[in-house]
Design an enzyme around this catalytic site. Sequence first.
Site, PDB file in Angstrom:
ATOM      1  N   THR A 132      36.864  16.112 -17.493  1.00 17.42           N
ATOM      2  CA  THR A 132      38.307  16.246 -17.639  1.00 17.42           C
ATOM      3  C   THR A 132      38.655  16.994 -18.921  1.00 17.42           C
ATOM      4  O   THR A 132      37.856  17.017 -19.868  1.00 17.42           O
ATOM      5  CB  THR A 132      38.934  14.821 -17.668  1.00 17.42           C
ATOM      6  OG1 THR A 132      40.264  14.920 -18.149  1.00 17.42           O
ATOM      7  CG2 THR A 132      38.187  13.897 -18.617  1.00 17.42           C
ATOM      8  N   ASP A 133      39.867  17.549 -18.977  1.00 13.86           N
ATOM      9  CA  ASP A 133      40.338  18.158 -20.228  1.00 13.86           C
ATOM     10  C   ASP A 133      40.678  17.093 -21.276  1.00 13.86           C
ATOM     11  O   ASP A 133      40.831  17.402 -22.462  1.00 13.86           O
ATOM     12  CB  ASP A 133      41.559  19.068 -19.977  1.00 13.86           C
ATOM     13  CG  ASP A 133      42.748  18.365 -19.326  1.00 13.86           C
ATOM     14  OD1 ASP A 133      42.662  17.158 -19.040  1.00 13.86           O
ATOM     15  OD2 ASP A 133      43.779  19.040 -19.113  1.00 13.86           O
ATOM     16  N   GLU A 134      40.797  15.820 -20.839  1.00 18.07           N
ATOM     17  CA  GLU A 134      41.256  14.784 -21.763  1.00 18.07           C
ATOM     18  C   GLU A 134      40.246  14.497 -22.870  1.00 18.07           C
ATOM     19  O   GLU A 134      40.607  13.933 -23.902  1.00 18.07           O
ATOM     20  CB  GLU A 134      41.603  13.501 -20.992  1.00 18.07           C
ATOM     21  CG  GLU A 134      42.673  13.788 -19.952  1.00 18.07           C
ATOM     22  CD  GLU A 134      43.323  12.560 -19.323  1.00 18.07           C
ATOM     23  OE1 GLU A 134      43.309  11.493 -19.950  1.00 18.07           O
ATOM     24  OE2 GLU A 134      43.846  12.700 -18.209  1.00 18.07           O
ATOM     25  N   TYR A 158      39.450   5.763 -21.383  1.00 16.19           N
ATOM     26  CA  TYR A 158      39.020   6.632 -20.267  1.00 16.19           C
ATOM     27  C   TYR A 158      38.381   7.911 -20.803  1.00 16.19           C
ATOM     28  O   TYR A 158      37.246   8.253 -20.441  1.00 16.19           O
ATOM     29  CB  TYR A 158      40.218   6.979 -19.372  1.00 16.19           C
ATOM     30  CG  TYR A 158      39.971   8.167 -18.462  1.00 16.19           C
ATOM     31  CD1 TYR A 158      39.032   8.102 -17.437  1.00 16.19           C
ATOM     32  CD2 TYR A 158      40.670   9.371 -18.639  1.00 16.19           C
ATOM     33  CE1 TYR A 158      38.791   9.205 -16.607  1.00 16.19           C
ATOM     34  CE2 TYR A 158      40.434  10.471 -17.817  1.00 16.19           C
ATOM     35  CZ  TYR A 158      39.491  10.382 -16.804  1.00 16.19           C
ATOM     36  OH  TYR A 158      39.247  11.470 -15.995  1.00 16.19           O
ATOM     37  N   LYS A 162      34.520   9.312 -20.550  1.00 13.39           N
ATOM     38  CA  LYS A 162      34.156  10.596 -19.922  1.00 13.39           C
ATOM     39  C   LYS A 162      33.408  11.470 -20.940  1.00 13.39           C
ATOM     40  O   LYS A 162      32.453  12.165 -20.590  1.00 13.39           O
ATOM     41  CB  LYS A 162      35.394  11.323 -19.402  1.00 13.39           C
ATOM     42  CG  LYS A 162      36.047  10.696 -18.193  1.00 13.39           C
ATOM     43  CD  LYS A 162      35.190  10.692 -16.929  1.00 13.39           C
ATOM     44  CE  LYS A 162      34.984  12.062 -16.335  1.00 13.39           C
ATOM     45  NZ  LYS A 162      34.303  11.985 -15.005  1.00 13.39           N
TER      46      LYS A 162
HETATM   47  P1  NAD Z   1      39.525   8.413  -8.116  1.00 16.35           P
HETATM   48  O1  NAD Z   1      39.714   7.245  -9.007  1.00 16.35           O
HETATM   49  O2  NAD Z   1      40.584   8.765  -7.108  1.00 16.35           O
HETATM   50  O3  NAD Z   1      38.174   8.248  -7.284  1.00 16.35           O
HETATM   51  C1  NAD Z   1      36.977   7.803  -7.863  1.00 16.35           C
HETATM   52  C2  NAD Z   1      36.005   7.474  -6.734  1.00 16.35           C
HETATM   53  O4  NAD Z   1      34.777   7.039  -7.331  1.00 16.35           O
HETATM   54  C3  NAD Z   1      36.489   6.329  -5.830  1.00 16.35           C
HETATM   55  O5  NAD Z   1      36.278   6.678  -4.467  1.00 16.35           O
HETATM   56  C4  NAD Z   1      35.609   5.154  -6.237  1.00 16.35           C
HETATM   57  O6  NAD Z   1      35.367   4.237  -5.177  1.00 16.35           O
HETATM   58  C5  NAD Z   1      34.327   5.864  -6.664  1.00 16.35           C
HETATM   59  N1  NAD Z   1      33.548   5.072  -7.626  1.00 16.35           N
HETATM   60  C6  NAD Z   1      33.995   4.426  -8.734  1.00 16.35           C
HETATM   61  N2  NAD Z   1      32.975   3.801  -9.354  1.00 16.35           N
HETATM   62  C7  NAD Z   1      31.856   4.074  -8.625  1.00 16.35           C
HETATM   63  C8  NAD Z   1      30.485   3.738  -8.760  1.00 16.35           C
HETATM   64  N3  NAD Z   1      30.050   2.967  -9.769  1.00 16.35           N
HETATM   65  N4  NAD Z   1      29.602   4.210  -7.839  1.00 16.35           N
HETATM   66  C9  NAD Z   1      30.024   4.996  -6.805  1.00 16.35           C
HETATM   67  N5  NAD Z   1      31.305   5.324  -6.619  1.00 16.35           N
HETATM   68  C10 NAD Z   1      32.215   4.882  -7.518  1.00 16.35           C
HETATM   69  O7  NAD Z   1      39.237   9.659  -9.079  1.00 16.35           O
HETATM   70  P2  NAD Z   1      39.609  11.192  -8.898  1.00 16.35           P
HETATM   71  O8  NAD Z   1      41.000  11.401  -9.389  1.00 16.35           O
HETATM   72  O9  NAD Z   1      39.231  11.624  -7.543  1.00 16.35           O
HETATM   73  O10 NAD Z   1      38.644  11.839  -9.974  1.00 16.35           O
HETATM   74  C11 NAD Z   1      37.331  12.282  -9.618  1.00 16.35           C
HETATM   75  C12 NAD Z   1      36.633  12.794 -10.867  1.00 16.35           C
HETATM   76  O11 NAD Z   1      37.396  13.850 -11.441  1.00 16.35           O
HETATM   77  C13 NAD Z   1      36.485  11.739 -11.964  1.00 16.35           C
HETATM   78  O12 NAD Z   1      35.217  11.900 -12.552  1.00 16.35           O
HETATM   79  C14 NAD Z   1      37.583  12.060 -12.946  1.00 16.35           C
HETATM   80  O13 NAD Z   1      37.233  11.684 -14.253  1.00 16.35           O
HETATM   81  C15 NAD Z   1      37.671  13.573 -12.810  1.00 16.35           C
HETATM   82  N6  NAD Z   1      38.994  14.131 -13.119  1.00 16.35           N
HETATM   83  C16 NAD Z   1      40.114  13.744 -12.424  1.00 16.35           C
HETATM   84  C17 NAD Z   1      41.348  14.319 -12.722  1.00 16.35           C
HETATM   85  C18 NAD Z   1      42.579  13.965 -11.959  1.00 16.35           C
HETATM   86  O14 NAD Z   1      43.656  14.542 -12.249  1.00 16.35           O
HETATM   87  N7  NAD Z   1      42.543  13.092 -10.966  1.00 16.35           N
HETATM   88  C19 NAD Z   1      41.455  15.258 -13.741  1.00 16.35           C
HETATM   89  C20 NAD Z   1      40.308  15.610 -14.448  1.00 16.35           C
HETATM   90  C21 NAD Z   1      39.089  15.050 -14.107  1.00 16.35           C
HETATM   91  P1  TYD Z   2      48.625  10.174 -15.104  1.00 13.61           P
HETATM   92  O1  TYD Z   2      48.903  10.620 -13.704  1.00 13.61           O
HETATM   93  O2  TYD Z   2      48.275   8.750 -15.347  1.00 13.61           O
HETATM   94  O3  TYD Z   2      47.500  11.160 -15.668  1.00 13.61           O
HETATM   95  P2  TYD Z   2      46.907  11.306 -17.191  1.00 13.61           P
HETATM   96  O4  TYD Z   2      47.355  10.176 -18.025  1.00 13.61           O
HETATM   97  O5  TYD Z   2      45.442  11.275 -16.922  1.00 13.61           O
HETATM   98  O6  TYD Z   2      47.408  12.639 -17.686  1.00 13.61           O
HETATM   99  O7  TYD Z   2      49.902  10.519 -16.007  1.00 13.61           O
HETATM  100  C1  TYD Z   2      50.395  11.848 -16.114  1.00 13.61           C
HETATM  101  C2  TYD Z   2      51.502  11.839 -17.151  1.00 13.61           C
HETATM  102  O8  TYD Z   2      52.597  11.061 -16.657  1.00 13.61           O
HETATM  103  C3  TYD Z   2      51.094  11.187 -18.464  1.00 13.61           C
HETATM  104  O9  TYD Z   2      51.727  11.869 -19.546  1.00 13.61           O
HETATM  105  C4  TYD Z   2      51.643   9.771 -18.358  1.00 13.61           C
HETATM  106  C5  TYD Z   2      52.903   9.965 -17.539  1.00 13.61           C
HETATM  107  N1  TYD Z   2      53.303   8.805 -16.695  1.00 13.61           N
HETATM  108  C6  TYD Z   2      54.611   8.338 -16.759  1.00 13.61           C
HETATM  109  O10 TYD Z   2      55.461   8.849 -17.512  1.00 13.61           O
HETATM  110  N2  TYD Z   2      54.951   7.283 -15.958  1.00 13.61           N
HETATM  111  C7  TYD Z   2      54.048   6.671 -15.127  1.00 13.61           C
HETATM  112  O11 TYD Z   2      54.416   5.685 -14.436  1.00 13.61           O
HETATM  113  C8  TYD Z   2      52.705   7.184 -15.061  1.00 13.61           C
HETATM  114  C9  TYD Z   2      51.678   6.553 -14.156  1.00 13.61           C
HETATM  115  C10 TYD Z   2      52.372   8.261 -15.863  1.00 13.61           C
END
Ligand code: NAD
Ligand code: TYD
Length: 357
Positions: A132-134, A158, A162
């Site tokens: 992630t960029d975070e 988180y 990561k």
């Molecule tokens: P998500 O939470 O929707 O899905 C995570 C999946 O991993 C779920 O299906 C869960 O059951 C599975 N999982 C969790 N723990 C596990 C374990 N111990 N063994 C096997 N499976 C397991 O997450 P997402 O939003 O789809 O994100 C996927 C990846 O992308 C993550 O690594 C996250 O850090 C990264 N990422 C997500 C975002 C975003 O905006 N959603 C942005 C940047 C990076």
């Molecule tokens: P989120 O989807 O949790 O992603 P991340 O924290 O990983 O960027 O949140 C996106 C942005 O929205 C973040 O600045 C937090 C804000 N946010 C709210 O303002 N209200 C909410 O209820 C949630 C879940 C997030």
Amino acid sequence: MILVTGGAGFIGSNFVLDWLAEREEPVLNLDALTYAGNLANLEPLSGDARHTFVHGDIGDGALVARLLAEHRPRAVVHFAAESHVDRSITGAAAFLETNVMGTFRLLEAVRAHWNALPQEEKEAFRFVHVSTDEVYGSLAPDAPAFTEQHPYEPNSPYSASKAGSDHLARAWHSTYGLPTITTHCSNNYGPLHFPEKFIPLLIVNALAGKELPIYGDGQQVRDWLYVGDHCSALRRVLEAARPGSVYNIGGCNEKTNLDIVHAVCALLDELRPRADGASYAQQIRHVTDRPGHDRRYAIDASLIERELGWRPAQTFESGLRLTVQWYLEHPQWVQQVQSGVYRQWIDANYGNRGGQA
Ligand code: NAD
Ligand code: TYD
């Protein structure tokens, strides 16, 4: 075939669906089905012999070793993680367990398998670590976007977990030669997004007549990436990235959270107007901020464009419209994910913020 971890979650399931729509190569999908994993996401693949789902943990070394020996994937795309910042604040242990220790155990099982491969297969093997960029921390309003050289400054449990997993993926390449590649993407949005995250939460709350909770002043900036564009970037990385390389993946869409909520409300006003004719924007409510809330993320994706020729296909406007339309067309999916466990989280996270979500 390829092994995908976390392929029942938001990005993982989009990736598996897109992969099998684009090519014939089978997918072995390993997912522990935590609260965020949902087999309904993979429903379109039922009966498709190219998709094999295994319910299991990435930290189960014996299981992963058996799967690798049986299926001999040519690559691993590692999505599995605990992914929600707010949950990491109230319960960091699961984040360390899965994101750090789980990734460590997965890397070890993959390394043992990779070491024993014939030379040609060994050279072709890839392990894509989806980060992630975070991990880069928070940017000042006028600072340049994150490049791949930006120092690590994670601020939440988180992002710290990561960051830990990124360092492991890097070290397993430097020390053991395992062909890992790390990607840092910005905030994804799109179909199948679990409604604890901002954009789907806004859509489902708006339609249910609930408040739209904005943490603090709502001026925090995220760089939004349509999930289908993230999937195409990862396919390209798997195809062409060199072992040990790192790529940032972003949508070039910096928006404040207030921009987002107003854009979602405007689309809903157009596509599913409220019965009383008022705008959904009336449901916006500022609530107590998230502790340690990062002010701004922005991705410089010029390296992946230059080296691999990838660019996002969706603008924010087209991607958000697709997303809102998808939620309007899938009320049963929304209803199914709003289980008792989901409601408990909503009560726990929003109960004390002075807002009612
Ligand atoms: P998500 O939470 O929707 O899905 C995570 C999946 O991993 C779920 O299906 C869960 O059951 C599975 N999982 C969790 N723990 C596990 C374990 N111990 N063994 C096997 N499976 C397991 O997450 P997402 O939003 O789809 O994100 C996927 C990846 O992308 C993550 O690594 C996250 O850090 C990264 N990422 C997500 C975002 C975003 O905006 N959603 C942005 C940047 C990076
Ligand atoms: P989120 O989807 O949790 O992603 P991340 O924290 O990983 O960027 O949140 C996106 C942005 O929205 C973040 O600045 C937090 C804000 N946010 C709210 O303002 N209200 C909410 O209820 C949630 C879940 C997030």
